[in-house]
Design an enzyme around this catalytic site. Structure first.
Site, PDB file in Angstrom:
ATOM      1  N   SER A 195      37.709  -0.234 -24.055  1.00 42.55           N
ATOM      2  CA  SER A 195      37.548   1.075 -23.857  1.00 42.55           C
ATOM      3  C   SER A 195      38.462   1.922 -24.826  1.00 42.55           C
ATOM      4  O   SER A 195      38.311   3.043 -24.967  1.00 42.55           O
ATOM      5  CB  SER A 195      37.913   1.378 -22.279  1.00 42.55           C
ATOM      6  OG  SER A 195      39.210   1.184 -21.963  1.00 42.55           O
ATOM      7  N   HIS A 238      31.095  -1.256 -25.852  1.00 44.21           N
ATOM      8  CA  HIS A 238      31.753  -0.621 -24.644  1.00 44.21           C
ATOM      9  C   HIS A 238      30.651   0.347 -23.822  1.00 44.21           C
ATOM     10  O   HIS A 238      30.186   0.954 -24.013  1.00 44.21           O
ATOM     11  CB  HIS A 238      32.741   0.440 -25.123  1.00 44.21           C
ATOM     12  CG  HIS A 238      33.536   1.142 -24.015  1.00 44.21           C
ATOM     13  ND1 HIS A 238      33.980   2.386 -23.990  1.00 44.21           N
ATOM     14  CD2 HIS A 238      33.917   0.659 -22.803  1.00 44.21           C
ATOM     15  CE1 HIS A 238      34.329   2.747 -22.842  1.00 44.21           C
ATOM     16  NE2 HIS A 238      34.387   1.510 -22.052  1.00 44.21           N
ATOM     17  N   GLU A 250      29.032   2.590 -26.511  1.00 51.34           N
ATOM     18  CA  GLU A 250      29.662   2.828 -27.612  1.00 51.34           C
ATOM     19  C   GLU A 250      29.822   1.500 -28.456  1.00 51.34           C
ATOM     20  O   GLU A 250      30.141   0.447 -27.941  1.00 51.34           O
ATOM     21  CB  GLU A 250      31.060   3.466 -27.506  1.00 51.34           C
ATOM     22  CG  GLU A 250      31.371   4.685 -26.940  1.00 51.34           C
ATOM     23  CD  GLU A 250      32.591   5.019 -26.480  1.00 51.34           C
ATOM     24  OE1 GLU A 250      33.117   6.188 -27.126  1.00 51.34           O
ATOM     25  OE2 GLU A 250      33.236   4.387 -26.153  1.00 51.34           O
ATOM     26  N   ASN A 264      36.157   8.188 -24.057  1.00 52.60           N
ATOM     27  CA  ASN A 264      37.596   8.151 -23.361  1.00 52.60           C
ATOM     28  C   ASN A 264      38.341   9.058 -24.103  1.00 52.60           C
ATOM     29  O   ASN A 264      39.343   9.412 -23.373  1.00 52.60           O
ATOM     30  CB  ASN A 264      38.154   6.813 -23.309  1.00 52.60           C
ATOM     31  CG  ASN A 264      37.532   5.748 -22.108  1.00 52.60           C
ATOM     32  OD1 ASN A 264      37.226   6.644 -21.213  1.00 52.60           O
ATOM     33  ND2 ASN A 264      37.610   4.689 -22.326  1.00 52.60           N
TER      34      ASN A 264
END
Length: 299
Positions: free
Chosen positions: A135, A156, A168, A206
């Protein structure tokens, strides 16, 4: 060290890449859901962990997702068993000799991930893409543990992986353009929506999410507002389906803390780390997976 701004680029999905067999290393909640997602698209997948009990938990997680569909009348029980049969649980690498795409979903620590990538480099065929569900960590550094950094890419998922469509696709410094495209194609094959981004700490999602969450953490710690009240306010506002404290419990407080500290180190104090988060992790209370975190959880 900040490598550069996160970025998103348009994706060309014109060419389809075929993955005939995949693998997932790490059979936790996320690994089990990732394996379920792959099998749900009709692709055989090996699910590996270091202990049989962990493998069984991952398989149980995958079964629970399909069972919910059966209970809702959206899936026949026989189809549940057929799809579950596409997942092979194991504690060995013996089934990795013919995989085309591997996703590691082990704890969010670079030394652990590099050890796994080194092992995968030895046990998978030379054409196999080695992907990380990280992440926030550097894909480039993971690739350095292999003889094929051009075939290492970030991949991800977001929790719950069985529901959320976004993936991602993270490009390391040595990742080949074809590897990125192949990862994009695989994401679409398992019915996900890929975005391509650079490997700045936190990537795209994130970096945005933790920026907002850290301000809520800061507010709670500075004012003493009840965290349940804050979570409920976030949920009722429909800004997110759940508040930051409950979400952290579901993700695992050890993982959340590691990412939060990593982003604070990269970007400074504008990324706040909640004091109680550190205290809970130090006490071994890691959220839903241990039964206690910011909340109490049935196990």
């Amino acid at each position: 060290m900040v490598r550069g701004p996160a970025h998103v680029r348009p994706i060309d999905c014109a060419e389809q890449m075929f993955v005939f067999k995949a693998a997932v290393v790490g059979a936790g909640t996320m690994g089990g859901e990732i394996a379920q997602t792959i099998a749900n698209a009709g692709i055989p997948v090996v699910l590996k962990d270091v202990k049989e009990e962990f493998v069984e938990l991952g398989l149980a997680k995958a079964r629970s997702v399909w069972q919910a569909a059966v209970d809702a009348g959206k899936l026949e029980p026989g189809e549940l068993e057929r799809r579950l049969g596409l997942i092979t649980g194991t504690t060995e690498y013996s089934g990795f000799g013919d995989v085309d795409f591997v996703i590691e979903a082990v704890p969010e620590r670079m030394e652990v991930k590099q050890a796994v990538f080194s092992e995968l480099d030895e046990v998978t065929p030379g054409h196999a893409i080695l992907a990380s569900n990280t992440s926030s960590l550097s894909v480039t550094e993971m690739g350095e543990a292999t003889s094929r950094p051009h075939l290492v890419v970030g991949f991800h998922f977001f929790y719950p992986a069985s529901v959320l469509r976004l993936i991602e696709v993270i490009e390391g410094e040595e990742t080949a353009p074809q590897t990125v495209q192949d990862a994009v194609n695989f994401a679409t094959a398992i019915r996900k929506m890929p975005i391509r981004c650079g490997e700045a700490p936190g990537f795209v999602v994130n970096r945005i999410l933790n920026s907002a969450v850290s301000e809520l953490w800061r507010l709670q710690e500075e004012t003493g507002i009840d965290m349940r009240e804050l979570d409920e306010a976030v949920r009722e506002s429909k800004a997110a389906p759940m508040g930051p404290f409950f979400l952290a419990d579901l993700l695992g407080l050890d993982t959340v803390l590691h990412v939060a500290e990593y982003l604070q180190e990269a970007y400074g104090d504008r990324f706040f780390v909640h004091r109680q988060l550190r205290e809970l992790v130090a006490a071994g209370d890691l959220g839903a997976k241990t039964g206690k975190g910011f909340y109490e959880h049935a196990r």
